[in-house]
Each structure stands twice: as C-alpha cells, then as structure tokens.
Design a protein around this motif. Structure first.
Motif, PDB file in Angstrom:
ATOM      1  N   LEU A   8      10.771   7.167  -0.192  1.00  0.00           N
ATOM      2  CA  LEU A   8       9.817   6.174   0.297  1.00  0.00           C
ATOM      3  C   LEU A   8       9.828   4.934  -0.578  1.00  0.00           C
ATOM      4  O   LEU A   8       9.758   3.796  -0.075  1.00  0.00           O
ATOM      5  N   LEU A   9       9.922   5.112  -1.895  1.00  0.00           N
ATOM      6  CA  LEU A   9       9.976   3.964  -2.798  1.00  0.00           C
ATOM      7  C   LEU A   9      11.191   3.084  -2.509  1.00  0.00           C
ATOM      8  O   LEU A   9      11.085   1.851  -2.429  1.00  0.00           O
ATOM      9  N   VAL A  10      12.341   3.715  -2.356  1.00  0.00           N
ATOM     10  CA  VAL A  10      13.564   2.944  -2.108  1.00  0.00           C
ATOM     11  C   VAL A  10      13.487   2.234  -0.754  1.00  0.00           C
ATOM     12  O   VAL A  10      13.810   1.037  -0.636  1.00  0.00           O
ATOM     13  N   PHE A  11      13.054   2.944   0.274  1.00  0.00           N
ATOM     14  CA  PHE A  11      13.002   2.371   1.620  1.00  0.00           C
ATOM     15  C   PHE A  11      12.016   1.208   1.696  1.00  0.00           C
ATOM     16  O   PHE A  11      12.319   0.147   2.257  1.00  0.00           O
ATOM     17  N   VAL A  12      10.841   1.385   1.116  1.00  0.00           N
ATOM     18  CA  VAL A  12       9.836   0.328   1.154  1.00  0.00           C
ATOM     19  C   VAL A  12      10.281  -0.873   0.325  1.00  0.00           C
ATOM     20  O   VAL A  12      10.029  -2.026   0.692  1.00  0.00           O
ATOM     21  N   THR A  13      10.957  -0.627  -0.805  1.00  0.00           N
ATOM     22  CA  THR A  13      11.451  -1.737  -1.623  1.00  0.00           C
ATOM     23  C   THR A  13      12.435  -2.598  -0.850  1.00  0.00           C
ATOM     24  O   THR A  13      12.408  -3.842  -0.941  1.00  0.00           O
ATOM     25  N   VAL A  14      13.309  -1.971  -0.071  1.00  0.00           N
ATOM     26  CA  VAL A  14      14.254  -2.735   0.748  1.00  0.00           C
ATOM     27  C   VAL A  14      13.513  -3.567   1.792  1.00  0.00           C
ATOM     28  O   VAL A  14      13.824  -4.746   2.011  1.00  0.00           O
ATOM     29  N   LYS A  37       0.827  -1.215   0.000  1.00  0.00           N
ATOM     30  CA  LYS A  37       0.000   0.000   0.000  1.00  0.00           C
ATOM     31  C   LYS A  37       0.857   1.259   0.000  1.00  0.00           C
ATOM     32  O   LYS A  37       0.529   2.248  -0.675  1.00  0.00           O
ATOM     33  N   LEU A  38       1.971   1.256   0.719  1.00  0.00           N
ATOM     34  CA  LEU A  38       2.868   2.408   0.708  1.00  0.00           C
ATOM     35  C   LEU A  38       3.526   2.573  -0.660  1.00  0.00           C
ATOM     36  O   LEU A  38       3.759   3.705  -1.106  1.00  0.00           O
ATOM     37  N   LEU A  39       3.837   1.471  -1.311  1.00  0.00           N
ATOM     38  CA  LEU A  39       4.340   1.569  -2.690  1.00  0.00           C
ATOM     39  C   LEU A  39       3.317   2.230  -3.597  1.00  0.00           C
ATOM     40  O   LEU A  39       3.661   3.078  -4.437  1.00  0.00           O
ATOM     41  N   ALA A  40       2.057   1.859  -3.435  1.00  0.00           N
ATOM     42  CA  ALA A  40       0.995   2.481  -4.243  1.00  0.00           C
ATOM     43  C   ALA A  40       0.849   3.956  -3.902  1.00  0.00           C
ATOM     44  O   ALA A  40       0.610   4.784  -4.799  1.00  0.00           O
ATOM     45  N   PHE A  41       0.983   4.311  -2.634  1.00  0.00           N
ATOM     46  CA  PHE A  41       0.862   5.706  -2.225  1.00  0.00           C
ATOM     47  C   PHE A  41       1.973   6.558  -2.839  1.00  0.00           C
ATOM     48  O   PHE A  41       1.724   7.651  -3.366  1.00  0.00           O
ATOM     49  N   ALA A  42       3.203   6.064  -2.787  1.00  0.00           N
ATOM     50  CA  ALA A  42       4.309   6.792  -3.409  1.00  0.00           C
ATOM     51  C   ALA A  42       4.165   6.852  -4.926  1.00  0.00           C
ATOM     52  O   ALA A  42       4.493   7.871  -5.559  1.00  0.00           O
ATOM     53  N   THR A  43       3.649   5.784  -5.509  1.00  0.00           N
ATOM     54  CA  THR A  43       3.444   5.766  -6.960  1.00  0.00           C
ATOM     55  C   THR A  43       2.393   6.792  -7.373  1.00  0.00           C
ATOM     56  O   THR A  43       2.550   7.493  -8.389  1.00  0.00           O
ATOM     57  N   ASP A  44       1.314   6.903  -6.611  1.00  0.00           N
ATOM     58  CA  ASP A  44       0.280   7.885  -6.925  1.00  0.00           C
ATOM     59  C   ASP A  44       0.820   9.310  -6.837  1.00  0.00           C
ATOM     60  O   ASP A  44       0.443  10.175  -7.641  1.00  0.00           O
ATOM     61  N   GLY A  95       3.419  -1.412  -9.273  1.00  0.00           N
ATOM     62  CA  GLY A  95       2.474  -2.327  -8.664  1.00  0.00           C
ATOM     63  C   GLY A  95       2.944  -3.765  -8.733  1.00  0.00           C
ATOM     64  O   GLY A  95       2.555  -4.604  -7.905  1.00  0.00           O
ATOM     65  N   ASN A  96       3.795  -4.080  -9.716  1.00  0.00           N
ATOM     66  CA  ASN A  96       4.355  -5.422  -9.845  1.00  0.00           C
ATOM     67  C   ASN A  96       5.697  -5.566  -9.136  1.00  0.00           C
ATOM     68  O   ASN A  96       6.376  -6.584  -9.311  1.00  0.00           O
ATOM     69  N   ALA A  97       6.099  -4.559  -8.383  1.00  0.00           N
ATOM     70  CA  ALA A  97       7.401  -4.628  -7.714  1.00  0.00           C
ATOM     71  C   ALA A  97       7.450  -5.771  -6.714  1.00  0.00           C
ATOM     72  O   ALA A  97       8.474  -6.457  -6.590  1.00  0.00           O
ATOM     73  N   VAL A  98       6.354  -6.002  -5.995  1.00  0.00           N
ATOM     74  CA  VAL A  98       6.337  -7.074  -5.003  1.00  0.00           C
ATOM     75  C   VAL A  98       6.477  -8.427  -5.685  1.00  0.00           C
ATOM     76  O   VAL A  98       7.272  -9.285  -5.246  1.00  0.00           O
ATOM     77  N   GLU A  99       5.724  -8.653  -6.757  1.00  0.00           N
ATOM     78  CA  GLU A  99       5.824  -9.926  -7.474  1.00  0.00           C
ATOM     79  C   GLU A  99       7.221 -10.127  -8.042  1.00  0.00           C
ATOM     80  O   GLU A  99       7.770 -11.242  -8.005  1.00  0.00           O
ATOM     81  N   LEU A 100       7.812  -9.059  -8.563  1.00  0.00           N
ATOM     82  CA  LEU A 100       9.150  -9.164  -9.141  1.00  0.00           C
ATOM     83  C   LEU A 100      10.181  -9.501  -8.066  1.00  0.00           C
ATOM     84  O   LEU A 100      11.065 -10.345  -8.285  1.00  0.00           O
TER      85      LEU A 100
END
Length: 523
Positions: free
Chosen positions: A372-378, A137-144, A163-168
């Motif tokens: 936020l994108l980088v931190f949440v991805t880690v 959800k935080l990834l979606a928030f930063a993406t928006d 949105g596919n970052a988690v699956e990847l």
C-alpha cells in the motif's frame, strides 16, 4: 643431628657458620628479590602495549550485543500483536478505513481533466488538491499499521518520515521543473503548518479533555534548540547578502554565487546534525522520547466540572447514542472532580502495564502494508506532478497568489495525515507522541528535507540556496520563538493551542496579500 659451627676465614678475622648462614640467606633473598623484579619488569610494558587487531575486534564484538539489544528494543512493540488478517481482509480494511476514501474518485477525474483540458488550470488544481487528501490518509493508515509493530520511538519517527512523504514528493517534482520558489515556500509552509496548526490542534483537543497535559520537557527543549539551529541556517544567507550590499566593491553576481556555495556547505552540516539527532533519539537517549519518561509533567484533570465533557455528554444524551469513543468514566470525570482522571502519571503507568497484557488486532498484514505504501506513493507522485503544473496557470489569473498556494494550501494537503494522527493520540493523553509527530516532522523538514533539496539541486546542476524569501524567514523565526515560549514549562492547555492556531490564521491572512519576491537564481 646438630651441625657444629665451623670457623670461616675472612679478611678481618674468623666468623662462625651461623654468620655465614645469615649472609647466605641474605644473598639468596636478594637473588630471589632481584629475580622477581627481573620477572616483573617486562610485564609492565605488556600492560601498556599498543592494542592489536584482535583486541580491537574483541572490543567491537563486545559493543555489538549492546547495539543489537538497542535495535531489538527499538523494533519490539509495546503490546503483543495478534495474528495478521489475510490479503482479502486487509484489502477490505483499506477500503473501509476512512470516509476520506470517497475522495479517491477524484484521482481518475483529475488525470482525465489534465489530459483532456490542459488549459483549465484552476479546475485541475482543485481536483488534484482533493485527490491528494485521501492518498495522504492512506499513507497514514499504512504507517500506523507498521508503527504498531515497532517501539514507540521508532513509531514516532515513522509517522514523521512518511507523513512528510507528500511534501518531499512535491518538492522533488517542483525542483525537476525548476520551480525553485515553490520548493522553498512549500517547505517553509510545511514547518509553519506543523508547528502552529498541527501542534495547536493537539493542545486544543487535549485541553478539551484535560485541564493540563504534561510532556517530556527535556526532549521538547532539545527539539526547540534544533529548530533554532535550522532557523539560524536560513537567516544567515540573508544576513550575508545584507552585510555586503552597502560595500563599495559590492558585486551582485559574485555575492549570489558565494551565497550558493555557503548554502551547500551549510546543507551538509545540517544533514550531519540530523544524523546525530537520529542516533540520539533512537539509541543513546531513547528513554527521553517515551511516554513514561521521568521528566514528564503530571497531567491534571479539571478541578470542577469539565465544560467540554459536559457539552459532549449533553449532546450524547440528546442524540441517544449507544456508544462513544470516550472511556466509560467520562460522566464521572465530568461531574465528580473527586474521581481521579486517567491522565495522572501513576495511572498512566498502570494503564500501560495493563495494555501490555492485551493484544492488538492489526487491520493489515505487513506485505499488504508495504504494498500500500509503494502504490500510494506512486499515485501521489503522478498526481502531485499535475498539481505543480497547474500552479503557474492558477496564479497567473491574479485571483490567488503563488505565495499563499505554496505556503498555506500545499502544506495543508501534505499534513492532513499528521493532523489526524497527532490529534487522535493527544486526546488519549499521548502528548509525547503528538509532539514527536508535529515537532519531529518540523525538525525533519528543517534539518533533512531542506538541506537534501539543496544537495539534490547541486547534483542536478540547479542553483537552489538557503536564501529564502525575507518574509518567510521572519515568520519562521517568530513561529519557532513562539513555540519555544509555549512549551518551555512542559505543560499545555487549550488556550495555548488556540494561540498557536490563531497565529497560523494571522500568517495565512498575511500571505494571502503578500505578492512574494523572486529568488536570486532562476532556471
């Protein structure tokens, strides 16, 4: 002063000076004509000469403004963006962005349980499962926040990609741990989740507001063709194996390696197709993916009273709520069918014109959004590693199958952000954007993520092929076929959404009891 004609001696007799002047004029005319022709003759080869380096450079320089103009339009937001908040207000917006942030407490808990009780696989799986949901959800928030600063087409691509970052991330971690079956099953499950569950929820949620919703028919048919190509690429290795199994000189080992080579070649072709699709979507035919495209069907409201809005208004009056997320004209739309709904094509245009005059207040600045994108991805990468490690121990108990976990549970976690984004915009009659998120995400997984995984496995020395489980391949083919029938008329309603969601439930029940098959290669 007149000049008298002088006699001129010729071989046949005498001639007057006028005759001489006539012949002289003729000779002069011929001489000038020959001179003109002599001058023009070298010009023709010059027109047909080969292009020099300077001409090629000038041609490229003439193309650059067009490319620059297309890139400028792609990065130009539809509405004016107001001043971004400071860092503290941005962090505050992140904390209070969603109620899903309450689940962030499971991140340290799941990490602690993973190191303290490594044998509790079921508990670790549940905790990491719950921890990834708020991260998505935080990834979606930063993406928006990044999407409002670019054009609509690029915004849809950003939503589908991130949105596919988690699956990847889950697929890459499973690949490094040689869980090839989980890689294949999770990617197929992600396609099924987007096509059936997410798209079905979009149609159903939009159908509760409008009788029929229109979308770009040409773009959707093109997307259906791309999905069909990806399904063919998945089915061909299975047909390759079945065609050779009955031959007298059939060798299983050599056939498996031939399928591996075929899969790698097909993966490169699919990546090329996806690159061409990006050029088509972002540059050459970007107008097809806009909400104001000419081939979008007209959205229609309910002819009589809208039962869904009536039920909502009844609950609103009983609850005595002051505000509602729906526009103020909902009561008129629900009880007076003569009032035009806001979903018509003409009113969409006027609404979009009116929206361009207002400013959008961003919740975060661009640096905070990127951070936020980088931190949440880690955090997703670390948590997903614990999740993948716990799958084997979870399925060994026999209470739940690995196919159900990989095909159903993992994609639901990864697509949680896309669920919220796609359903929200579909209720606002932005169904083209919903299709860009749901169907576009499926195309990205089928044409980019799956062949990318095959290519990465090739680089890492692992034998990942496009030969998927037979039941998974058949289910994906039937799902794409069903979606093609649903979207071919360019309109949607709530019943079509319910059909897609029920089909996903049928698939979920099937994979609950399906034990699965082992791949042709094992690490």
């Amino acid at each position: 002063m007149d000049i008298p004609d002088l006699p001129v001696q010729t071989g046949t007799g005498r001639s007057s000076a006028s005759e001489l002047g006539g012949h002289s004029a003729e000779r002069i005319l011929r001489r000038h004509t020959a001179t003109d022709e002599h001058i023009r003759v070298p010009r023709e080869p010059n027109l047909r000469r080969r292009k020099s380096t300077s001409d090629i450079v000038q041609h490229r320089m003439a193309f650059l403004p067009t490319l620059r103009r297309a890139a400028t339009l792609m990065f130009t937001p539809e509405r004016t963006i107001s001043k971004a908040p400071n860092t503290w207000r941005s962090i505050r917006a992140i904390i209070f962005s969603s109620w899903f942030n309450v689940l962030l407490v499971f991140i340290p808990i799941s990490w602690a349980i993973n190191f303290a009780l490594p044998d509790q696989h079921t508990l670790i799986f549940v905790l990491t499962f719950l921890a990834i949901i708020p991260l998505a959800k935080l990834l979606a928030f930063a993406t928006d926040e990044l999407s409002i600063r670019v054009g609509q087409t690029l915004a849809g691509l950003l939503n589908a990609t991130l949105g596919n970052a988690v699956e990847l991330i889950v697929a890459i971690i499973a690949l490094t741990k040689c869980e090839l079956t989980i890689v294949q099953s999770s990617l197929v499950g992600s396609i099924l989740s987007n096509l059936l569950l997410v798209l079905g929820m979009c149609f159903f949620a939009g159908g509760m507001r409008f009788s029929e919703q229109g979308f770009g028919q040409s773009a959707v048919q093109l997307n259906s063709s791309l999905l069909t190509i990806s399904v063919i690429a998945v089915l061909l290795p299975g047909a390759f194996q079945m065609a050779l199994q009955g031959q007298p000189a059939y060798d299983e080992s050599s056939t498996d390696y031939e399928i591996l080579k075929t899969s790698r070649g097909v993966a490169i072709i699919l990546l090329f197709i996806y690159g061409s699709y990006l050029v088509f979507q972002l540059f050459s035919h970007k107008a097809l993916y806009e909400d104001d495209s000419a081939d979008i069907q007209e959205t229609k409201g309910y002819a009589g009273q809208n039962p869904w809005l009536q039920l909502r208004l009844y609950r609103r009056k009983n609850a005595k709520s002051v505000q509602s997320p729906l526009p103020a004209g909902d009561e008129e739309v629900a009880f007076n069918h003569t009032v035009p709904t806001e979903g018509t094509h003409s009113e969409r245009e006027s609404a979009s014109i009116g929206d361009t005059d207002t400013e959008i207040d961003p919740y975060m600045s661009v640096p905070v959004s990127l951070g936020l994108l980088v931190f949440v991805t880690v955090l997703v990468a670390v948590t997903a590693e614990f999740l993948v490690d716990s799958i084997s121990g979870l399925t060994e108990s026999g209470g739940i199958g690995q196919e159900f976990v990989a095909v159903i549970l993992l994609p639901i976690v990864g697509n949680a952000a896309e669920h919220v984004t796609a359903v929200t915009v579909s209720v606002k009659d932005k169904l083209t954007l919903s299709l860009g998120v749901a169907v576009g995400s499926s195309i990205q997984i089928a044409l980019f993520v799956i062949p990318l995984m095959v290519t990465l496995a090739w680089i890492m020395g692992k034998q990942l092929t496009l030969l998927f489980d037979p039941l998974e391949s058949v289910v994906m083919f039937l799902s794409v076929l069903t979606v093609n029938y649903v979207v071919q008329d360019g309109k949607s309603n709530w019943l079509e959404g319910m059909i897609l969601m029920c089909l996903y439930l049928i698939v979920a029940v099937t994979f609950w009891f399906y034990p699965g098959t082992s791949g042709i290669f094992q690490c």
